[in-house]
Design a protein around this motif. Structure first.
Motif, PDB file in Angstrom:
ATOM      1  N   PRO A 139      21.036   3.512  18.517  1.00 51.19           N
ATOM      2  CA  PRO A 139      22.417   4.116  18.903  1.00 51.19           C
ATOM      3  C   PRO A 139      23.201   3.433  19.578  1.00 51.19           C
ATOM      4  O   PRO A 139      23.575   4.081  20.747  1.00 51.19           O
ATOM      5  N   ARG A 140      23.755   2.131  19.631  1.00 51.35           N
ATOM      6  CA  ARG A 140      24.265   1.466  20.418  1.00 51.35           C
ATOM      7  C   ARG A 140      25.877   2.184  20.500  1.00 51.35           C
ATOM      8  O   ARG A 140      26.225   2.251  21.633  1.00 51.35           O
ATOM      9  N   GLY A 141      26.318   2.644  19.457  1.00 54.24           N
ATOM     10  CA  GLY A 141      27.674   3.255  19.511  1.00 54.24           C
ATOM     11  C   GLY A 141      27.750   4.241  19.986  1.00 54.24           C
ATOM     12  O   GLY A 141      28.714   4.630  20.809  1.00 54.24           O
ATOM     13  N   PHE A 171      29.778   5.758  23.522  1.00 56.73           N
ATOM     14  CA  PHE A 171      30.646   7.195  23.580  1.00 56.73           C
ATOM     15  C   PHE A 171      30.161   7.882  24.707  1.00 56.73           C
ATOM     16  O   PHE A 171      30.913   8.294  25.538  1.00 56.73           O
ATOM     17  N   ALA A 172      28.586   7.866  25.122  1.00 53.80           N
ATOM     18  CA  ALA A 172      28.438   8.609  26.153  1.00 53.80           C
ATOM     19  C   ALA A 172      28.623   8.145  27.667  1.00 53.80           C
ATOM     20  O   ALA A 172      29.025   8.721  28.506  1.00 53.80           O
ATOM     21  N   SER A 173      28.674   6.919  27.576  1.00 51.73           N
ATOM     22  CA  SER A 173      28.806   6.276  28.561  1.00 51.73           C
ATOM     23  C   SER A 173      30.501   6.261  29.026  1.00 51.73           C
ATOM     24  O   SER A 173      30.790   6.496  30.211  1.00 51.73           O
ATOM     25  N   VAL A 174      31.267   6.220  28.012  1.00 54.66           N
ATOM     26  CA  VAL A 174      32.789   6.393  28.327  1.00 54.66           C
ATOM     27  C   VAL A 174      32.980   7.815  28.670  1.00 54.66           C
ATOM     28  O   VAL A 174      33.626   8.087  29.690  1.00 54.66           O
ATOM     29  N   PHE A 219      27.646  16.850  25.916  1.00 56.23           N
ATOM     30  CA  PHE A 219      27.514  16.874  24.471  1.00 56.23           C
ATOM     31  C   PHE A 219      27.187  15.295  23.812  1.00 56.23           C
ATOM     32  O   PHE A 219      26.310  15.226  23.300  1.00 56.23           O
ATOM     33  N   GLN A 220      27.657  14.340  24.370  1.00 52.35           N
ATOM     34  CA  GLN A 220      27.632  13.158  23.960  1.00 52.35           C
ATOM     35  C   GLN A 220      26.446  12.600  24.483  1.00 52.35           C
ATOM     36  O   GLN A 220      25.659  11.802  23.758  1.00 52.35           O
ATOM     37  N   PHE A 221      25.877  13.084  25.828  1.00 50.24           N
ATOM     38  CA  PHE A 221      24.669  12.451  26.223  1.00 50.24           C
ATOM     39  C   PHE A 221      23.384  13.119  25.384  1.00 50.24           C
ATOM     40  O   PHE A 221      22.297  12.641  25.119  1.00 50.24           O
ATOM     41  N   SER A 222      23.592  14.364  24.794  1.00 49.60           N
ATOM     42  CA  SER A 222      22.624  15.041  24.229  1.00 49.60           C
ATOM     43  C   SER A 222      22.519  14.459  22.568  1.00 49.60           C
ATOM     44  O   SER A 222      21.582  14.271  22.139  1.00 49.60           O
ATOM     45  N   ILE A 223      23.735  14.044  21.955  1.00 53.43           N
ATOM     46  CA  ILE A 223      23.638  13.361  20.930  1.00 53.43           C
ATOM     47  C   ILE A 223      22.982  11.964  21.043  1.00 53.43           C
ATOM     48  O   ILE A 223      22.185  11.804  20.014  1.00 53.43           O
ATOM     49  N   TRP A 224      23.361  11.319  22.136  1.00 54.64           N
ATOM     50  CA  TRP A 224      22.687   9.958  22.309  1.00 54.64           C
ATOM     51  C   TRP A 224      21.178  10.266  22.344  1.00 54.64           C
ATOM     52  O   TRP A 224      20.174   9.423  21.627  1.00 54.64           O
ATOM     53  N   LEU A 225      20.682  11.277  23.241  1.00 53.55           N
ATOM     54  CA  LEU A 225      19.366  11.569  23.365  1.00 53.55           C
ATOM     55  C   LEU A 225      18.669  11.861  22.019  1.00 53.55           C
ATOM     56  O   LEU A 225      17.426  11.219  21.667  1.00 53.55           O
ATOM     57  N   LEU A 231      18.329   8.661  20.074  1.00 52.59           N
ATOM     58  CA  LEU A 231      17.216   7.720  20.682  1.00 52.59           C
ATOM     59  C   LEU A 231      15.778   8.278  20.389  1.00 52.59           C
ATOM     60  O   LEU A 231      14.821   7.353  20.143  1.00 52.59           O
ATOM     61  N   ARG A 232      15.736   9.709  20.077  1.00 50.76           N
ATOM     62  CA  ARG A 232      14.333  10.168  19.744  1.00 50.76           C
ATOM     63  C   ARG A 232      13.996   9.498  18.430  1.00 50.76           C
ATOM     64  O   ARG A 232      12.762   9.638  18.232  1.00 50.76           O
ATOM     65  N   ASP A 233      15.068   9.315  17.612  1.00 51.74           N
ATOM     66  CA  ASP A 233      14.504   8.805  16.143  1.00 51.74           C
ATOM     67  C   ASP A 233      13.654   7.435  16.344  1.00 51.74           C
ATOM     68  O   ASP A 233      13.041   7.348  15.591  1.00 51.74           O
ATOM     69  N   VAL A 234      14.348   6.726  17.271  1.00 52.21           N
ATOM     70  CA  VAL A 234      13.560   5.344  17.546  1.00 52.21           C
ATOM     71  C   VAL A 234      12.140   5.691  18.221  1.00 52.21           C
ATOM     72  O   VAL A 234      11.294   4.951  17.751  1.00 52.21           O
TER      73      VAL A 234
END
Length: 222
Positions: free
Chosen positions: A8-10, A14-17, A77-83, A86-89
Motif C-alpha cells: 500500500p504505497r499510495g 495518504f497517511a503520511s500527508v 483514519f488514514q493510519f488505520s486504513i494503512w495498517l 499492510l496486514r494483507d501483506v
C-alpha cells in the motif's frame, strides 16, 4: 514481486500527508499559543484575562485548534486504513504470526485497556513479518519509542487545558493553561513525526521481505 501482494504505497503517502498536516497545524497552534502567552506577560500577568481586548477574541488561535482536532481524526483514519492494508501483506508473509483478528484494527483503538497494548501488538507483528523467517522477532526500539510517544500524547490530550483556558479569569490562569497546551502540542508533533517514520520503515521492510520471499509464499491467497 512487491506489487503482486499489493504493497500500500499510495495509502502510506495518504497517511503520511495527513500526519504531516496535523503536525504542521499543531506546530502553528503551538506558535499561536506562545504568542498569546507572551501577550499576557509582564504588567498584564496579574490582570484580568476575560476583559483583555488583545486576547479576548482570538479567532486565529481557536480556528487552529479546530483544524488540529479535525486533522487528528483524519490522520488516525488514514493510519488505520494503512495498517489494515499492510496486514494483507503480513498475512501472506507470516499469517500465523498475526496474533489478533482484523476486527481489533478498529476495536483496539477504542476499547479501554486494550487501546494501551493492541495497536502496538499489530505493529510488532507486522515488523516481525518483515524479517527473514529465521530471524523473526517482535519489537524494536523505534516501535517502543513511537508507542510511548503516542501513549503520552494521547493521555495528555485528555487534559482540561483548553477548558481551563476558556474558563480562565486572570492572565495568570490563562498563561498556566497555555503552558499546558504548548506542552501537549509538542508531544503531539513528536508522536506524529515518529508515526511517519514507522509508516515508511514498515513499508520498506515489508517490500524487501516480499522481494526475498519464496515464490510459494507469495502465491498464497490472503
Amino acid at each position: 514481486m512487491g506489487g503482486a501482494v499489493g504493497l500500500p504505497r499510495g495509502q502510506a503517502r495518504f497517511a503520511s500527508v495527513a500526519l504531516a498536516a496535523f503536525a504542521l497545524v499543531t506546530t502553528a497552534a503551538g506558535v499561536a499559543a506562545w504568542h498569546k502567552y507572551q501577550l499576557l506577560a509582564g504588567p498584564m500577568a496579574s490582570g484580568p484575562y476575560v476583559d483583555n481586548p488583545r486576547v479576548e477574541v482570538d479567532t486565529y488561535f481557536r480556528n487552529l485548534m479546530g483544524w488540529q482536532t479535525g486533522l487528528l481524526i483524519a490522520a488516525l483514519f488514514q493510519f488505520s486504513i494503512w495498517l489494515a492494508n499492510l496486514r494483507d501483506v503480513a498475512d501472506v508473509l507470516w499469517r500465523e504470526g498475526q496474533r489478533r483478528r482484523r476486527a481489533w484494527l478498529v476495536f483496539g483503538w477504542v476499547i479501554p485497556v486494550a487501546q494501551l497494548v493492541v495497536p502496538k501488538m499489530f505493529i510488532n507483528d507486522l515488523w516481525a513479518a518483515s524479517r527473514p523467517q529465521s530471524q523473526r522477532r517482535r519489537g524494536h526500539p523505534l516501535l517502543t519509542a513511537w508507542w510511548l510517544a503516542v501513549l503520552v500524547a494521547g493521555t495528555n490530550a485528555y487534559s482540561d487545558a483548553p477548558k481551563a483556558l476558556k474558563d480562565a479569569v486572570t492572565a495568570y490562569e490563562a498563561r498556566h493553561a497555555l503552558r499546558r497546551i504548548m506542552f501537549s502540542d509538542a508531544l503531539d508533533v513528536c508522536a506524529a513525526i515518529l508515526s511517519i517514520v514507522v509508516v515508511w520503515q514498515l513499508l520498506r521492510r515489508l517490500e524487501r521481505a516480499t522481494l526475498t520471499a519464496p515464490a510459494e509464499v507469495l502465491s498464497q491467497k490472503v
